[in-house]
Motif scaffolding. Structure first.
Motif, PDB file in Angstrom:
ATOM      1  N   THR A 142       0.574   3.955  -3.023  1.00 24.80           N
ATOM      2  CA  THR A 142       1.746   3.444  -3.738  1.00 24.80           C
ATOM      3  C   THR A 142       1.778   4.029  -5.139  1.00 24.80           C
ATOM      4  N   GLN A 143       2.868   4.709  -5.435  1.00 24.10           N
ATOM      5  CA  GLN A 143       3.096   5.287  -6.750  1.00 24.10           C
ATOM      6  C   GLN A 143       4.592   5.204  -7.037  1.00 24.10           C
ATOM      7  N   SER A 144       4.924   5.322  -8.309  1.00 23.87           N
ATOM      8  CA  SER A 144       6.336   5.327  -8.675  1.00 23.87           C
ATOM      9  C   SER A 144       6.996   6.610  -8.167  1.00 23.87           C
ATOM     10  N   LEU A 145       8.286   6.687  -8.259  1.00 25.60           N
ATOM     11  CA  LEU A 145       9.047   7.831  -7.738  1.00 25.60           C
ATOM     12  C   LEU A 145       8.726   9.111  -8.506  1.00 25.60           C
ATOM     13  N   ARG A 155       3.009   7.725   1.652  1.00 23.42           N
ATOM     14  CA  ARG A 155       3.353   6.309   1.462  1.00 23.42           C
ATOM     15  C   ARG A 155       2.990   5.511   2.724  1.00 23.42           C
ATOM     16  N   GLU A 188       6.219  12.834   1.167  1.00 26.40           N
ATOM     17  CA  GLU A 188       6.203  11.509   0.540  1.00 26.40           C
ATOM     18  C   GLU A 188       6.169  10.376   1.564  1.00 26.40           C
ATOM     19  N   TRP A 212       6.433  11.544  -7.695  1.00 29.04           N
ATOM     20  CA  TRP A 212       5.137  12.163  -7.420  1.00 29.04           C
ATOM     21  C   TRP A 212       5.195  12.959  -6.126  1.00 29.04           C
ATOM     22  N   ARG A 233      -3.668   8.893 -15.494  1.00 32.22           N
ATOM     23  CA  ARG A 233      -2.767  10.046 -15.514  1.00 32.22           C
ATOM     24  C   ARG A 233      -3.192  10.993 -16.628  1.00 32.22           C
ATOM     25  N   ARG A 285       3.872  15.359 -10.959  1.00 34.59           N
ATOM     26  CA  ARG A 285       5.313  15.183 -11.088  1.00 34.59           C
ATOM     27  C   ARG A 285       5.737  15.783 -12.410  1.00 34.59           C
ATOM     28  N   GLN A 339       8.692  13.561 -17.768  1.00 31.05           N
ATOM     29  CA  GLN A 339      10.022  12.967 -17.988  1.00 31.05           C
ATOM     30  C   GLN A 339      10.599  13.399 -19.322  1.00 31.05           C
TER      31      GLN A 339
END
Length: 99
Positions: free
Chosen positions: A74-77, A69, A65, A79, A27, A96, A99
């Protein structure tokens, strides 16, 4: 917003054969977003349905998404797919909000 085009069971079985070969970059970020690129195996492009592609450019269109998918990415929420690298159509660019 458009509706996702889900893969049929047979389409999904074909693309998931390549799932273990998908590469995820480290990243990186700027002041606003975190980014990463996802590199699909080139041979995987041959089994992705044609309506996932932009008919004018020949590259994958921007995928929702549920669609990316469904391809086994597969990635965390948080993106979202924002660009396909035209010279290398098997590379998908994601970002994304920080945070």
């Amino acid at each position: 917003m458009s509706k996702p085009r889900y893969l049929s069971d047979s389409e999904r079985a074909r693309v998931l054969e390549f799932q273990d070969m998908i590469h995820y970059s480290a990243r990186y970020s700027d002041d606003q977003y975190e980014y990463r690129h996802v590199i699909l195996p080139k041979q995987m492009l041959k089994v992705i349905p044609q309506d996932y592609f932009n008919s004018e450019t020949g590259t994958l269109r921007i995928l929702l998404e549920e669609e990316w998918r469904g391809l086994g990415i597969t990635q965390s929420l948080g993106w979202y797919h924002y660009e396909t690298h035209a010279p290398e159509p098997h590379i998908l660019l994601f970002k994304r909000d920080l945070q």
